[in-house]
Enzyme design. Structure first.
Site, PDB file in Angstrom:
ATOM      1  N   SER A  15      56.923  -7.880  -6.911  1.00 16.69           N
ATOM      2  CA  SER A  15      55.846  -8.729  -7.693  1.00 16.69           C
ATOM      3  C   SER A  15      55.755 -10.203  -7.436  1.00 16.69           C
ATOM      4  O   SER A  15      56.275 -10.707  -6.197  1.00 16.69           O
ATOM      5  CB  SER A  15      56.010  -8.436  -9.233  1.00 16.69           C
ATOM      6  OG  SER A  15      55.136  -8.728  -9.845  1.00 16.69           O
ATOM      7  N   ASN A  16      55.466 -11.011  -8.281  1.00 20.22           N
ATOM      8  CA  ASN A  16      55.739 -12.468  -8.023  1.00 20.22           C
ATOM      9  C   ASN A  16      55.747 -13.267  -9.179  1.00 20.22           C
ATOM     10  O   ASN A  16      55.693 -12.763 -10.285  1.00 20.22           O
ATOM     11  CB  ASN A  16      54.159 -13.151  -7.304  1.00 20.22           C
ATOM     12  CG  ASN A  16      53.195 -12.820  -8.056  1.00 20.22           C
ATOM     13  OD1 ASN A  16      52.764 -13.275  -9.044  1.00 20.22           O
ATOM     14  ND2 ASN A  16      52.072 -11.669  -7.611  1.00 20.22           N
TER      15      ASN A  16
END
Ligand code: C5P
Length: 216
Positions: free
Chosen positions: A28-29
Site C-alpha cells: 500500500s502507500n
C-alpha cells in the site's frame, strides 16, 4: 447566484489501495484520503450528488456523500464502473500500480525462498480507463499527479498520456502526503495555474468551484 453543481453526479476516488500478499500482509502507500474526501464534501456542498469510492482510510464518511469502501485497485475500478454514469470523474486515489501476482490464502512463512522475491503484475489504470472510454465518458475527467520534482513538466505530460481533461498536480517532496495542506498546479488544455498553498479543505472548495464554472 453562486455557481452550483445541482443536478450533477460527481464520482471521486480517494485514499490508497491495498494489494494483498497473504491474509496478513499487503502492499500500500501513505495516502490518507484527506484530499479526495475534501473534494467529495466540497462538491456535495455545492449541490452535486457525489459518489466516493474509497480505499482504507481513518476518515469518517463525508456527510451527504454515498461512500463505497473497497480495498484493491481492481475493486476500485469495478465500483467506479458500477457508479457510472457521472458528469465529472475525479481520480484522487493513490492506486497501487502493482499487485502481488499470486496472493497466498495462507500466511507465508518468512523462511520460504518465495519471500526473497515477490512477483508483481500491473494494476488497471482507473483514470486512464475512464478518460479513454468512448460512449458514456464523463464530460470532465480530472486526474491528480503527485511528484517530487519537475512537477509542471510531468503534469503536462501526464494530462496527455492519461487522456484526462485536467490534472491537479502537487509537490509531495515536503509533508503533503498525510498532511493537512496542499500546494497545487491546475493543468488544463488552456495552460497551467498555480494555486497558493492552502488547507486540503480549501483546495477542495476551489476545485469544486472551478468544476461548477466549467458547467459540464
Ligand atoms: O500514473 P500516476 O499514478 O502518477 O497517475 C496519478 C493519477 O492517476 C491519479 O489521478 C490517480 O488517481 C490515477 N491512477 C489511477 N489508477 C492507477 C494509477 C493512477 O486511477 N492504477
Amino acid at each position: 447566484m453562486a455557481d452550483t453543481l445541482k443536478g450533477r453526479h460527481v464520482l471521486v476516488t480517494a485514499g490508497p489501495t491495498r494489494e494483498p500478499i497473504d491474509p496478513v500482509r499487503f502492499i500500500s502507500n501513505h495516502s490518507s484520503g484527506r484530499q479526495g474526501y475534501a473534494i467529495a464534501a466540497a462538491c456535495a456542498a455545492l449541490g452535486a450528488r457525489v459518489t466516493l469510492v474509497a480505499g482504507p482510510t481513518a476518515l469518517p464518511d463525508p456527510d451527504a456523500v454515498e461512500t463505497i469502501h473497497i480495498e484493491t485497485a481492481r475493486d476500485m475500478l469495478a465500483a467506479v464502473e458500477t457508479s457510472l454514469p457521472a458528469d465529472v470523474f475525479i481520480a484522487v486515489a493513490a492506486v497501487a500500480d502493482w499487485r502481488p501476482a499470486e496472493p497466498s490464502d495462507r500466511k507465508l512463512k518468512l523462511d520460504k525462498a518465495r519471500f526473497s522475491s515477490l512477483p508483481l503484475v500491473e494494476n488497471p489504470d482507473i483514470l486512464k480507463t475512464i478518460a479513454q472510454m468512448g460512449d458514456g465518458r464523463p464530460g470532465l475527467v480530472i486526474g491528480f499527479a503527485a511528484e517530487t520534482h519537475d512537477v509542471e513538466t510531468l503534469a503536462v505530460a501526464k494530462r496527455k498520456r492519461k487522456g484526462c481533461d485536467w490534472i491537479v498536480a502537487n509537490d509531495v517532496s515536503g509533508d503533503v502526503m498525510g498532511g493537512a495542506e496542499n500546494a497545487v498546479l491546475l493543468v488544463t488544455a488552456d495552460g497551467v495555474e498555480s494555486w497558493d498553498r492552502a488547507e486540503k479543505s480549501e483546495i477542495g472548495r476551489r476545485l469544486a468551484a472551478r468544476i461548477a464554472e466549467a458547467r459540464v
